[in-house]
Design a protein around this motif. Sequence first.
Motif, PDB file in Angstrom:
ATOM      1  N   LEU A  24     -37.161   1.566  -6.616  1.00 37.00           N
ATOM      2  CA  LEU A  24     -36.808   0.594  -7.656  1.00 37.00           C
ATOM      3  C   LEU A  24     -37.760  -0.597  -7.636  1.00 37.00           C
ATOM      4  O   LEU A  24     -38.188  -1.087  -8.684  1.00 37.00           O
ATOM      5  N   GLN A  25     -38.111  -1.057  -6.447  1.00 39.70           N
ATOM      6  CA  GLN A  25     -38.994  -2.208  -6.350  1.00 39.70           C
ATOM      7  C   GLN A  25     -40.431  -1.842  -6.694  1.00 39.70           C
ATOM      8  O   GLN A  25     -41.161  -2.648  -7.296  1.00 39.70           O
ATOM      9  N   ALA A  26     -40.855  -0.636  -6.317  1.00 37.16           N
ATOM     10  CA  ALA A  26     -42.180  -0.171  -6.729  1.00 37.16           C
ATOM     11  C   ALA A  26     -42.258  -0.059  -8.249  1.00 37.16           C
ATOM     12  O   ALA A  26     -43.268  -0.418  -8.868  1.00 37.16           O
ATOM     13  N   LEU A  27     -41.184   0.440  -8.844  1.00 34.35           N
ATOM     14  CA  LEU A  27     -41.130   0.540 -10.304  1.00 34.35           C
ATOM     15  C   LEU A  27     -41.219  -0.842 -10.937  1.00 34.35           C
ATOM     16  O   LEU A  27     -41.959  -1.037 -11.916  1.00 34.35           O
ATOM     17  N   ALA A  28     -40.502  -1.809 -10.381  1.00 29.19           N
ATOM     18  CA  ALA A  28     -40.518  -3.167 -10.933  1.00 29.19           C
ATOM     19  C   ALA A  28     -41.910  -3.785 -10.867  1.00 29.19           C
ATOM     20  O   ALA A  28     -42.407  -4.340 -11.854  1.00 29.19           O
ATOM     21  N   SER A  29     -42.545  -3.685  -9.690  1.00 29.17           N
ATOM     22  CA  SER A  29     -43.880  -4.265  -9.558  1.00 29.17           C
ATOM     23  C   SER A  29     -44.883  -3.527 -10.428  1.00 29.17           C
ATOM     24  O   SER A  29     -45.811  -4.138 -10.987  1.00 29.17           O
ATOM     25  N   ALA A  30     -44.708  -2.202 -10.586  1.00 30.85           N
ATOM     26  CA  ALA A  30     -45.627  -1.431 -11.423  1.00 30.85           C
ATOM     27  C   ALA A  30     -45.464  -1.767 -12.900  1.00 30.85           C
ATOM     28  O   ALA A  30     -46.444  -1.761 -13.654  1.00 30.85           O
ATOM     29  N   VAL A  31     -44.234  -2.047 -13.345  1.00 34.62           N
ATOM     30  CA  VAL A  31     -44.033  -2.494 -14.728  1.00 34.62           C
ATOM     31  C   VAL A  31     -44.780  -3.797 -14.963  1.00 34.62           C
ATOM     32  O   VAL A  31     -45.463  -3.969 -15.981  1.00 34.62           O
ATOM     33  N   MET A  32     -44.676  -4.723 -14.009  1.00 38.41           N
ATOM     34  CA  MET A  32     -45.360  -6.004 -14.150  1.00 38.41           C
ATOM     35  C   MET A  32     -46.873  -5.836 -14.137  1.00 38.41           C
ATOM     36  O   MET A  32     -47.588  -6.424 -14.968  1.00 38.41           O
ATOM     37  N   LEU A  33     -47.377  -5.003 -13.217  1.00 45.06           N
ATOM     38  CA  LEU A  33     -48.823  -4.767 -13.159  1.00 45.06           C
ATOM     39  C   LEU A  33     -49.309  -4.066 -14.427  1.00 45.06           C
ATOM     40  O   LEU A  33     -50.374  -4.400 -14.966  1.00 45.06           O
ATOM     41  N   GLY A  34     -48.536  -3.085 -14.891  1.00 45.13           N
ATOM     42  CA  GLY A  34     -48.927  -2.364 -16.097  1.00 45.13           C
ATOM     43  C   GLY A  34     -48.967  -3.250 -17.326  1.00 45.13           C
ATOM     44  O   GLY A  34     -49.727  -2.987 -18.264  1.00 45.13           O
ATOM     45  N   GLY A  35     -48.163  -4.302 -17.332  1.00 42.80           N
ATOM     46  CA  GLY A  35     -48.140  -5.196 -18.485  1.00 42.80           C
ATOM     47  C   GLY A  35     -49.088  -6.366 -18.407  1.00 42.80           C
ATOM     48  O   GLY A  35     -49.268  -7.081 -19.403  1.00 42.80           O
ATOM     49  N   ALA A  36     -49.723  -6.575 -17.238  1.00 40.42           N
ATOM     50  CA  ALA A  36     -50.533  -7.783 -17.043  1.00 40.42           C
ATOM     51  C   ALA A  36     -51.684  -7.877 -18.044  1.00 40.42           C
ATOM     52  O   ALA A  36     -51.934  -8.940 -18.631  1.00 40.42           O
ATOM     53  N   GLN A  37     -52.411  -6.778 -18.257  1.00 41.40           N
ATOM     54  CA  GLN A  37     -53.537  -6.820 -19.180  1.00 41.40           C
ATOM     55  C   GLN A  37     -53.067  -7.073 -20.614  1.00 41.40           C
ATOM     56  O   GLN A  37     -53.722  -7.798 -21.382  1.00 41.40           O
ATOM     57  N   TYR A  38     -51.944  -6.513 -20.981  1.00 45.17           N
ATOM     58  CA  TYR A  38     -51.404  -6.725 -22.325  1.00 45.17           C
ATOM     59  C   TYR A  38     -50.956  -8.170 -22.519  1.00 45.17           C
ATOM     60  O   TYR A  38     -51.139  -8.755 -23.586  1.00 45.17           O
ATOM     61  N   VAL A  39     -50.360  -8.754 -21.469  1.00 39.85           N
ATOM     62  CA  VAL A  39     -49.967 -10.166 -21.544  1.00 39.85           C
ATOM     63  C   VAL A  39     -51.195 -11.048 -21.709  1.00 39.85           C
ATOM     64  O   VAL A  39     -51.213 -11.978 -22.529  1.00 39.85           O
ATOM     65  N   ALA A  40     -52.252 -10.751 -20.935  1.00 41.60           N
ATOM     66  CA  ALA A  40     -53.476 -11.540 -21.037  1.00 41.60           C
ATOM     67  C   ALA A  40     -54.075 -11.448 -22.436  1.00 41.60           C
ATOM     68  O   ALA A  40     -54.483 -12.456 -23.025  1.00 41.60           O
ATOM     69  N   THR A  41     -54.110 -10.241 -22.983  1.00 40.43           N
ATOM     70  CA  THR A  41     -54.780 -10.032 -24.270  1.00 40.43           C
ATOM     71  C   THR A  41     -53.954 -10.523 -25.447  1.00 40.43           C
ATOM     72  O   THR A  41     -54.479 -11.200 -26.346  1.00 40.43           O
ATOM     73  N   TYR A  42     -52.664 -10.222 -25.448  1.00 42.30           N
ATOM     74  CA  TYR A  42     -51.869 -10.447 -26.658  1.00 42.30           C
ATOM     75  C   TYR A  42     -50.908 -11.632 -26.581  1.00 42.30           C
ATOM     76  O   TYR A  42     -50.518 -12.161 -27.618  1.00 42.30           O
ATOM     77  N   VAL A  43     -50.491 -12.045 -25.383  1.00 38.21           N
ATOM     78  CA  VAL A  43     -49.603 -13.198 -25.261  1.00 38.21           C
ATOM     79  C   VAL A  43     -50.412 -14.469 -25.008  1.00 38.21           C
ATOM     80  O   VAL A  43     -50.217 -15.492 -25.681  1.00 38.21           O
TER      81      VAL A  43
END
Length: 489
Positions: A283-302
């Motif tokens: 569960l914690q690996a999934l949580a950190s991976a969701v955050m890592l997977g979204g980091a580039q999108y947050v940088a680009t679009y947010v």
Amino acid sequence: MDDGSDLTRRSGHRQQLTTAGTSSTGTSSAETSSGGDPADATIPRRTLWSYAAGSVGTGGFGTLPGLVLAYYLTDTLSVAAGAAAVIVVAPKIIDLVVNPVVGARSDAHARATGSRRGYMIAGALMMLPLFILTFATPTSLPVPAAAVWVLIFFTLTAIAYAFFQAPYVALPADLTTDYHERTRLLSVRIAVLALAILVVGAGAPAIRDAAGGGAGGYLLMAIAAAILICAGMLVASRCAPSRGARTQTHDRVGADGGAVLREGITAFREISDFRILLAVFVLQALASAVMLGGAQYVATYVLDDTSALTPMFAALVAPAILVMPLWYRFARRHGKVVGLFAASATFTVAAASLVVAVWAPGPWMFASVAVAGVGYAGMQAFPLAMLPDPIPGDAQQSGIDRSGAISGVWTAGETVGLALGPGVFLLVLAACGFVSSSGDHTATQSSTAITGIAVGFSLIPALLVAASMLVLRRYRDTTVRHDSTKQTL
């Protein structure tokens, strides 16, 4: 009652680990013959750092695909978010079968040869070309063919990684039976892991951007990362007990793939602490991976700044290097379970605060990410330090050395959790109407898509870690409590 049973378990397990001559742990035959027990001896610094070097490989492979592969598919190869989710998840589903089999096979190999080293070296050498090929998709291929290319080579890379990772995770139980020495061994590893994640996670995208981005930038990035990953794995293989080091073994695990897979599943079913700990870690690996997977999108679009990925990633990972010794001291005083609770709560609160970015994105987000990084450090360290604890008792009770099968199941769960993270994030993007781009053009996103990016980066990881804390409440630490004032580091 517990003291006596633990002493019996240790006695039985120590017999497995008796070394003849000079082993790769640095324990000599003279030390053994003079009454010293290498299983209880302080782990030599050379072994500590050789083992920790493997985290350069595990950290690099565990981080980089999760950080950039989804974005590579959607914003360079123009693969739709839904299809990209399948590509990043499917190889790890295969690992559910591959990792336990490899782990149990490494047990059989260790019993036959006295070493897990061969599997580790094979995995490292296979990783090198396969990882590069994953990001070497020919630009002339149509989108469906490009997607299949990435799927094939990422699957093969994940299988090669299992050959290294399963025996690597099993090594602490081979190197020492001491409760606090295992914590020390894993603490050094996690410190190196944090540094490796920082270097690879921040450096690799920087190499990509410096090379102009696009397909060429990703290829150069993959070459540099693959060389570093392979080197770390090869160094770690040196600390595995050498051939002939283990003079006694337990009964043989079943010979066929189905039997060894069942052995890992049986261990999962029979060892309650392992089962609960694995659920928490996934569960914690999934949580950190969701955050890592979204980091580039947050940088680009947010944040509207593609280069913001590097400082954002550094904010998440850099605190781990500073706070890891503090988490270790915290565990010596309060225990690993309490430490894991504290780290999880820190991450949950910090991640949840990032939802404010839906209405007010800005530089303040880096501070919240940094606090999440403090919790992330403990969430990485404590489960890995707790994993070897039930292995000696299980070996004594079952009569079978299942450390490799256990580590294989653990690795399967970890890798699936890490893979599902970007997949979950991509599904959020697909549900919110995200539009994929080519390497030459960045599509304009709707307000709904940008909201989905922000929520996926914040609330989903927070809820997953909160759920893991509920699971952790069922964990019962059966290891003997040691007087920390009598232990030396």
